[in-house]
Write a protein that holds these residues in place. Structure first.
Motif, PDB file in Angstrom:
ATOM      1  N   LYS A 191       0.848  -1.200   0.000  1.00  0.00           N
ATOM      2  CA  LYS A 191       0.000   0.000   0.000  1.00  0.00           C
ATOM      3  C   LYS A 191       0.878   1.242   0.000  1.00  0.00           C
ATOM      4  CE  LYS A 191      -3.933  -1.904   2.512  1.00  0.00           C
ATOM      5  NZ  LYS A 191      -4.290  -2.317   3.855  1.00  0.00           N
ATOM      6  N   ILE A 192       1.886   1.207   0.836  1.00  0.00           N
ATOM      7  CA  ILE A 192       2.808   2.354   0.902  1.00  0.00           C
ATOM      8  C   ILE A 192       3.506   2.536  -0.446  1.00  0.00           C
ATOM      9  CG2 ILE A 192       5.022   3.093   1.919  1.00  0.00           C
ATOM     10  CD1 ILE A 192       4.012   1.905   4.596  1.00  0.00           C
ATOM     11  N   PHE A 193       3.900   1.428  -1.041  1.00  0.00           N
ATOM     12  CA  PHE A 193       4.605   1.468  -2.329  1.00  0.00           C
ATOM     13  C   PHE A 193       3.757   2.157  -3.414  1.00  0.00           C
ATOM     14  CE2 PHE A 193       5.734  -0.544  -6.411  1.00  0.00           C
ATOM     15  CZ  PHE A 193       7.081  -0.224  -6.470  1.00  0.00           C
ATOM     16  N   ILE A 331       1.538  10.850   0.008  1.00  0.00           N
ATOM     17  CA  ILE A 331       1.182  10.653   1.423  1.00  0.00           C
ATOM     18  C   ILE A 331       0.222   9.470   1.504  1.00  0.00           C
ATOM     19  CG2 ILE A 331      -0.768  12.307   1.417  1.00  0.00           C
ATOM     20  CD1 ILE A 331       0.121  13.145   4.264  1.00  0.00           C
ATOM     21  N   CYS A 332       0.522   8.506   2.351  1.00  0.00           N
ATOM     22  CA  CYS A 332      -0.399   7.361   2.418  1.00  0.00           C
ATOM     23  C   CYS A 332      -1.357   7.508   3.593  1.00  0.00           C
ATOM     24  CB  CYS A 332       0.319   6.032   2.386  1.00  0.00           C
ATOM     25  SG  CYS A 332       1.897   5.956   3.139  1.00  0.00           S
ATOM     26  N   SER A 333      -2.307   6.571   3.659  1.00  0.00           N
ATOM     27  CA  SER A 333      -3.459   6.746   4.550  1.00  0.00           C
ATOM     28  C   SER A 333      -3.074   7.090   5.982  1.00  0.00           C
ATOM     29  CB  SER A 333      -4.321   5.485   4.551  1.00  0.00           C
ATOM     30  OG  SER A 333      -4.679   5.156   3.241  1.00  0.00           O
ATOM     31  N   GLY A 334      -2.077   6.386   6.538  1.00  0.00           N
ATOM     32  CA  GLY A 334      -1.718   6.600   7.941  1.00  0.00           C
ATOM     33  C   GLY A 334      -1.382   8.054   8.213  1.00  0.00           C
ATOM     34  N   CYS A 335      -0.480   8.621   7.411  1.00  0.00           N
ATOM     35  CA  CYS A 335      -0.089  10.021   7.610  1.00  0.00           C
ATOM     36  C   CYS A 335      -1.225  10.955   7.216  1.00  0.00           C
ATOM     37  CB  CYS A 335       1.157  10.352   6.784  1.00  0.00           C
ATOM     38  SG  CYS A 335       2.709  10.016   7.657  1.00  0.00           S
ATOM     39  N   SER A 336      -1.992  10.561   6.217  1.00  0.00           N
ATOM     40  CA  SER A 336      -3.049  11.423   5.714  1.00  0.00           C
ATOM     41  C   SER A 336      -4.098  11.703   6.802  1.00  0.00           C
ATOM     42  CB  SER A 336      -3.684  10.740   4.501  1.00  0.00           C
ATOM     43  OG  SER A 336      -4.709  11.510   4.000  1.00  0.00           O
ATOM     44  N   ASN A 380       8.540   9.449   8.802  1.00  0.00           N
ATOM     45  CA  ASN A 380       9.890   9.002   8.435  1.00  0.00           C
ATOM     46  C   ASN A 380      10.255   9.319   6.995  1.00  0.00           C
ATOM     47  OD1 ASN A 380      10.025   8.022  10.991  1.00  0.00           O
ATOM     48  ND2 ASN A 380       9.758   5.864  10.444  1.00  0.00           N
ATOM     49  N   CYS A 381       9.270   9.267   6.096  1.00  0.00           N
ATOM     50  CA  CYS A 381       9.591   9.467   4.671  1.00  0.00           C
ATOM     51  C   CYS A 381      10.120  10.873   4.403  1.00  0.00           C
ATOM     52  CB  CYS A 381       8.351   9.257   3.805  1.00  0.00           C
ATOM     53  SG  CYS A 381       7.748   7.592   3.821  1.00  0.00           S
ATOM     54  N   ILE A 382       9.415  11.845   4.935  1.00  0.00           N
ATOM     55  CA  ILE A 382       9.797  13.221   4.622  1.00  0.00           C
ATOM     56  C   ILE A 382      11.061  13.626   5.391  1.00  0.00           C
ATOM     57  CG2 ILE A 382       8.464  14.595   6.305  1.00  0.00           C
ATOM     58  CD1 ILE A 382       8.509  15.149   2.534  1.00  0.00           C
ATOM     59  N   GLY A 400       8.051   8.409  12.875  1.00  0.00           N
ATOM     60  CA  GLY A 400       7.011   7.387  12.910  1.00  0.00           C
ATOM     61  C   GLY A 400       6.509   7.105  11.517  1.00  0.00           C
ATOM     62  N   CYS A 401       5.871   5.968  11.390  1.00  0.00           N
ATOM     63  CA  CYS A 401       5.322   5.586  10.084  1.00  0.00           C
ATOM     64  C   CYS A 401       3.961   4.931  10.292  1.00  0.00           C
ATOM     65  CB  CYS A 401       6.276   4.639   9.364  1.00  0.00           C
ATOM     66  SG  CYS A 401       5.632   4.048   7.789  1.00  0.00           S
ATOM     67  N   PRO A 402       2.929   5.715  10.521  1.00  0.00           N
ATOM     68  CA  PRO A 402       2.940   7.167  10.693  1.00  0.00           C
ATOM     69  C   PRO A 402       3.324   7.537  12.126  1.00  0.00           C
ATOM     70  CG  PRO A 402       0.705   6.360  10.912  1.00  0.00           C
ATOM     71  CD  PRO A 402       1.557   5.158  10.629  1.00  0.00           C
TER      72      PRO A 402
HETATM   73  S1  SF4 Z   1       5.814   7.852   7.054  1.00  0.00           S
HETATM   74 FE1  SF4 Z   1       4.748   5.942   6.616  1.00  0.00          FE
HETATM   75  S2  SF4 Z   1       2.567   6.502   6.580  1.00  0.00           S
HETATM   76 FE2  SF4 Z   1       3.764   8.395   6.354  1.00  0.00          FE
HETATM   77  S3  SF4 Z   1       3.964   8.755   4.160  1.00  0.00           S
HETATM   78 FE3  SF4 Z   1       5.765   7.582   4.816  1.00  0.00          FE
HETATM   79  S4  SF4 Z   1       5.248   5.436   4.491  1.00  0.00           S
HETATM   80 FE4  SF4 Z   1       3.321   6.633   4.448  1.00  0.00          FE
END
Ligand code: SF4
Length: 451
Positions: A191-193, A331-336, A380-382, A400-402
């Motif tokens: 999903k993240i991918f 941006i995926c669901s968790g962070c969104s 973590n991504c940003i 965190g992720c998220p």
């Molecule tokens: S930190 Fe995790 S939830 Fe947030 S954008 Fe990156 S992969 Fe998605």
């Protein structure tokens, strides 16, 4: 858009080509209409009793702790229960429900909690339905053109996949209907991918839909959601059921009902291109209600200030001193979901004085251009994307992720922003309050056996 042309084509009848039947039925709090929707599109035509059936509702989120208005956000229990009953009546005994919620342990949002909250255990007891948490796997790696995705094995192994999405809009893909709902069949990693920095999300959604090709799609439009996909959107009682053995056709009709042009929906346009299908509905045969009578245009996008410094609410409230660019497709669901929380916390922390030159970045690719005292990096991504970015004054990492809600509040406070979680609680309460004392919004639609 060619709306008129679309309706004219639908009226002309099935003279030239084999068209996909789509039933359009009003629900009107009568379960028999769910049966009608299935029967009118010959939904069980290919279903023999010995087949393994898997139902994929949309239970993208759950929350056992904070107020959680479900209208238009998740599939109703009425639709799931009635589908199970129809299957049993058809002679099917191997029936499973599979879903994977966005997990956050602080609010008990796991799939089992959703099943529990919706009373799905009754389906287990009464009909022997298996309740599967697709987050737990196992997964099988499936190769596509240039990438691979991990798909829940029970979905791949099902002989008859029934897709039960909601009639809702989506802030990135514009609609979240049959195709989009299938993303819930992926492992978390996949999903993240799909929120890939270089490839469009719609491509993944289209390829996955093409691969899984549900035998039946029934779009649950008892409620429809404006500015979805989450509870901060506004739900409407729409009372529509859209069913078809052809998911693409169901999504084209659902998109039209939401007042959008299917050609503007990336994954539908991609699917049409790959399969030589028209996007104007000329391959659709509507059975039941007149489509034009059900169209109710809804918005999918959130307004942002022209200089991209924040949502339009910031402008209305005179909030300044902060740069909060709009989320992007990475941006995926968790962070969104939490992104919305940060915005509410900032609005609550605004005292009338400008913030002290702060910037917030989210998603996977945004890079600070500098010029701010502090840059808050959310997730973590940003953090990775801005590691060693010399333009940043002081980087404030929210890991965190998220990230966890409590870490967000604590970090904001540590950096002089008076964020109070109660503000967010009040906001959530206000979302739920929108639907109270409105008899058309019925909580019992979300509990098995109650409506
Ligand atoms: S930190 Fe995790 S939830 Fe947030 S954008 Fe990156 S992969 Fe998605």
């Amino acid at each position: 858009m060619q709306k008129e042309r679309f309706f004219n084509i639908l009226k002309r009848g099935c003279r030239k080509m084999e068209r996909a039947k789509v039933s359009l039925v009003k629900f009107n709090d009568d379960r028999r209409n769910i049966r009608r929707a299935v029967e009118m599109c010959d939904g069980f035509k290919e279903l023999t009793p010995s087949k393994r059936v898997l139902l994929k509702p949309n239970l993208v989120m759950w929350d056992e702790v904070l107020p959680f208005p479900k209208f238009g956000v998740i599939t109703t229990a009425v639709v799931v229960e009635e589908m199970v009953r129809l299957l049993q009546e058809h002679g099917c005994s191997d029936i499973a429900i599979g879903e994977a919620t966005t997990e956050d342990e602080s609010i008990n949002s796991e799939t089992e909690a959703a099943y529990r909250g919706m009373g799905f255990q009754q389906l287990e007891k009464k009909y022997g339905v298996k309740l599967l948490d697709l987050n737990r796997g196992p997964f099988e790696r499936v190769e596509f053109d240039g990438f691979s995705l991990d798909i829940a094995a029970p979905v791949l192994e099902a002989d008859f996949l029934i897709n039960l999405p909601v009639l809702k809009t989506h802030n990135t893909t514009r609609v979240s209907l049959g195709f989009k709902n299938l993303k819930g069949c992926l492992s978390r990693r996949s999903k993240i991918f799909c929120h890939h920095p270089e490839l469009p999300l719609d491509r993944f959604i289209q390829r996955l839909g093409e691969k899984l090709a549900p035998a039946l799609t029934l779009i649950d439009g008892i409620y429809a959601l404006d500015r979805g996909p989450a509870m901060n959107g506004t739900a409407h009682r729409a009372d529509i059921l859209i069913a078809s053995r052809d998911m693409f056709a169901a999504d084209v009709v659902g998109t039209m009902i939401l007042g959008m042009n299917p050609a503007d929906i990336g994954h539908l346009a991609e699917h049409a291109r790959r399969h030589g299908l028209p996007l104007d509905g000329s391959n659709v045969e509507i059975c039941g209600e007149e489509l034009s009578s059900l169209v109710r245009p809804l918005k999918w996008d959130w307004g942002w200030l022209e200089d991209n410094s924040g949502p339009t609410a910031f402008g209305r409230m005179g909030i300044s001193g902060v740069y909060y660019p709009k989320y992007d497709h990475t941006i995926c669901s968790g962070c969104s979901f939490l992104n919305n929380m940060i915005l509410i916390l900032l609005i609550g922390a605004y005292t009338g004085e400008p913030f002290d030159s702060i910037e917030f970045l989210t998603g996977k690719v945004a890079r600070s251009r500098g010029g701010y005292k502090k840059t808050f990096l959310f997730g973590n991504c940003i953090i990775r994307a801005n590691r060693d970015n010399p333009a940043i004054g002081e980087a404030v990492e929210i890991r965190g992720c998220p990230p966890r809600a409590e870490d967000i509040v604590r970090t904001l406070n540590e950096h002089g922003i008076r964020a109070d979680f109660n503000t967010y609680l009040q906001y959530r309460e206000s979302l739920a309050a929108r639907y109270r004392d409105q008899p058309q919004f019925r909580e019992e639609h979300f509990v098995v056996g109650e409506a």
